[in-house]
Write a protein that holds these residues in place. Structure first.
Motif, PDB file in Angstrom:
ATOM      1  N   ILE A  10       0.568  -1.267  -0.005  1.00  0.00           N
ATOM      2  CA  ILE A  10       0.148  -0.012  -0.045  1.00  0.00           C
ATOM      3  C   ILE A  10       0.862   1.236   0.005  1.00  0.00           C
ATOM      4  CG2 ILE A  10      -1.684   1.266   1.362  1.00  0.00           C
ATOM      5  CD1 ILE A  10      -3.061  -0.985  -0.101  1.00  0.00           C
ATOM      6  N   ARG A  11       2.034   1.436   0.771  1.00  0.00           N
ATOM      7  CA  ARG A  11       2.823   2.327   0.943  1.00  0.00           C
ATOM      8  C   ARG A  11       3.524   2.771  -0.398  1.00  0.00           C
ATOM      9  NH1 ARG A  11       4.028   3.792   6.086  1.00  0.00           N
ATOM     10  NH2 ARG A  11       3.883   1.612   6.733  1.00  0.00           N
ATOM     11  N   GLN A  14       2.233   1.290  -6.995  1.00  0.00           N
ATOM     12  CA  GLN A  14       1.906   2.427  -7.997  1.00  0.00           C
ATOM     13  C   GLN A  14       0.339   2.081  -8.591  1.00  0.00           C
ATOM     14  OE1 GLN A  14       3.761   5.411  -8.703  1.00  0.00           O
ATOM     15  NE2 GLN A  14       4.428   4.772  -6.603  1.00  0.00           N
ATOM     16  N   MET A 212      -4.975   5.934   7.114  1.00  0.00           N
ATOM     17  CA  MET A 212      -5.241   6.184   5.876  1.00  0.00           C
ATOM     18  C   MET A 212      -6.265   7.098   5.947  1.00  0.00           C
ATOM     19  SD  MET A 212      -4.339   2.543   3.829  1.00  0.00           S
ATOM     20  CE  MET A 212      -4.798   3.397   2.249  1.00  0.00           C
ATOM     21  N   VAL A 228      -0.771  14.326   2.547  1.00  0.00           N
ATOM     22  CA  VAL A 228      -0.156  13.128   1.768  1.00  0.00           C
ATOM     23  C   VAL A 228       1.068  13.024   2.574  1.00  0.00           C
ATOM     24  CG1 VAL A 228       0.622  12.783  -0.327  1.00  0.00           C
ATOM     25  CG2 VAL A 228      -1.663  13.835  -0.366  1.00  0.00           C
ATOM     26  N   MET A 234      -0.380   6.919   6.016  1.00  0.00           N
ATOM     27  CA  MET A 234       0.254   6.029   4.995  1.00  0.00           C
ATOM     28  C   MET A 234      -0.010   6.156   3.837  1.00  0.00           C
ATOM     29  SD  MET A 234      -0.463   1.680   4.940  1.00  0.00           S
ATOM     30  CE  MET A 234       0.661   1.416   6.289  1.00  0.00           C
ATOM     31  N   ARG A 235      -1.368   6.594   3.313  1.00  0.00           N
ATOM     32  CA  ARG A 235      -1.789   6.984   2.084  1.00  0.00           C
ATOM     33  C   ARG A 235      -3.117   7.744   2.199  1.00  0.00           C
ATOM     34  NH1 ARG A 235       0.829   4.351  -2.505  1.00  0.00           N
ATOM     35  NH2 ARG A 235       0.003   6.156  -3.657  1.00  0.00           N
ATOM     36  N   VAL A 237      -6.281   8.408  -0.202  1.00  0.00           N
ATOM     37  CA  VAL A 237      -7.064   7.985  -1.531  1.00  0.00           C
ATOM     38  C   VAL A 237      -8.319   8.721  -1.638  1.00  0.00           C
ATOM     39  CG1 VAL A 237      -6.194   5.615  -0.906  1.00  0.00           C
ATOM     40  CG2 VAL A 237      -8.453   6.376  -0.258  1.00  0.00           C
ATOM     41  N   GLY A 257       0.247  12.703  -5.592  1.00  0.00           N
ATOM     42  CA  GLY A 257       0.177  11.667  -4.183  1.00  0.00           C
ATOM     43  C   GLY A 257      -0.957  11.125  -3.874  1.00  0.00           C
ATOM     44  N   VAL A 258      -2.335  11.624  -4.376  1.00  0.00           N
ATOM     45  CA  VAL A 258      -3.325  10.896  -3.901  1.00  0.00           C
ATOM     46  C   VAL A 258      -3.608   9.778  -5.117  1.00  0.00           C
ATOM     47  CG1 VAL A 258      -5.844  11.446  -3.480  1.00  0.00           C
ATOM     48  CG2 VAL A 258      -4.032  13.281  -2.965  1.00  0.00           C
ATOM     49  N   ILE A 259      -4.174   8.701  -4.464  1.00  0.00           N
ATOM     50  CA  ILE A 259      -4.397   7.630  -5.422  1.00  0.00           C
ATOM     51  C   ILE A 259      -5.957   7.547  -5.429  1.00  0.00           C
ATOM     52  CG2 ILE A 259      -2.259   6.716  -5.316  1.00  0.00           C
ATOM     53  CD1 ILE A 259      -3.352   4.500  -3.554  1.00  0.00           C
ATOM     54  N   SER A 294      -3.859   8.000 -10.910  1.00  0.00           N
ATOM     55  CA  SER A 294      -3.373   7.652  -9.662  1.00  0.00           C
ATOM     56  C   SER A 294      -2.114   7.898  -9.691  1.00  0.00           C
ATOM     57  CB  SER A 294      -3.820   6.477  -9.090  1.00  0.00           C
ATOM     58  OG  SER A 294      -5.057   6.171  -8.979  1.00  0.00           O
TER      59      SER A 294
END
Length: 297
Positions: A10-11, A14, A212, A228, A234-235, A237, A257-259, A294
């Motif tokens: 997750i970290r 891609q 997250m 972010v 961590m992430r 989204v 940096g945002v997915i 993403s």
């Protein structure tokens, strides 16, 4: 402690997180978009069988792998079912390289101070223990902001972090989702209040904890960069929130940096009456476009 192999995926992965977590309230709409009318099912059980069939087609598609889809959020009933004869969480991780998460919220309270907080979640500790034993990495919990009301937004964020601490105590990773409704006139002001409140709570987290965040795509590109880049996150989204896939992808690409963690935008264009070749081609195009947005920038 969270599973470190899944955390690393997750970290650094891609890709994006697929939201396959439609519950009882949202399933009829999702099925209708998929071309399944309400007269096709006569009970809730039949409805959930049909939506599970859609999810099974998605996850077994050749394009649905950890190369571009780093995680997937499941409805609890999906967690307890199988994909291709294997428990759903195990299939995702072991066969597809996709990290499984579980939707844990059980609906929303009536609006107060411009927000809808989460209802109580009975038996949550037992659910979390069971999910972790099945290889589920983390959770997702949604509440909704309908107005730029500071008191309401502070209440929603406080509830999210309180629930997040309970999830963390089970060695799982919470995705906190204080969704802002995309149609409200004071959306940008609500985003500012939300960012401030989240930063306040992040700064109070112990050094060995992180969370997250799942957020509505902002009006200002890069607005959530402080989140972010925060060491306790961590992430970050993004949900599609009712935007078309093209608009959601366009907004996402402007937020480095945002997915993605799209639900409706992920299934847009899929249909029950497509043969496997057409279905798999469509989901491949969708995955490629969401993945590209993403990782843009």
């Amino acid at each position: 402690m969270v599973d470190q192999d899944k955390a690393a995926k997750i970290r650094a992965g891609q890709g994006f997180i697929a939201a396959l977590d439609q519950s009882g309230g949202s399933t009829p709409k999702a099925l209708k978009q998929y071309g399944v009318a309400e007269n096709r099912y006569a009970s809730e059980a039949e409805m959930f069988d049909l939506i599970h069939g859609m999810r099974a087609r998605i996850v077994k598609a050749p394009a649905f792998t950890g190369d571009k889809v780093v995680g997937a959020i499941l409805f609890e009933q999906t967690m307890d079912r199988e994909f291709q004869g294997k428990a759903a969480p195990a299939y995702l991780w072991e066969e597809r390289g996709v990290v499984p998460f579980l939707k844990i919220d059980k609906g929303l309270e009536e609006a107060r101070n411009g927000v809808k907080t989460m209802k109580a979640i009975p038996g949550l500790d037992d659910t979390l223990s069971r999910a972790r034993s099945m290889g589920v990495f983390g959770t997702k919990e949604r509440s909704v902001i309908d107005a730029a009301d500071a008191a309401g937004i502070d209440a929603i964020v406080a509830q999210q972090f309180e629930l997040g601490r309970q999830v963390l105590s089970h060695g799982m990773m919470p995705i906190l989702e204080p969704e802002i409704t995309i149609t409200i006139p004071d959306k940008a002001a609500a985003e500012d209040m939300l960012r401030q409140s989240i930063m306040h709570h992040l700064d109070k987290l112990p050094d060995d904890e992180e969370v997250m965040l799942k957020l509505t795509l902002p009006e200002e590109a890069g607005f959530y960069s402080p989140l972010v880049n925060h060491p306790k996150v961590m992430r970050v989204v993004a949900l599609s929130g009712g935007y078309s896939r093209d608009e959601a992808n366009g907004r996402l690409a402007r937020n480095r940096g945002v997915i993605a963690s799209f639900s409706r935008a992920l299934t847009e264009g899929l249909s029950d009456d497509q043969d496997d070749a057409a279905f798999e081609a469509e989901i491949a195009r969708t995955i490629d476009s969401i993945h590209a947005a993403s990782v843009a920038g």
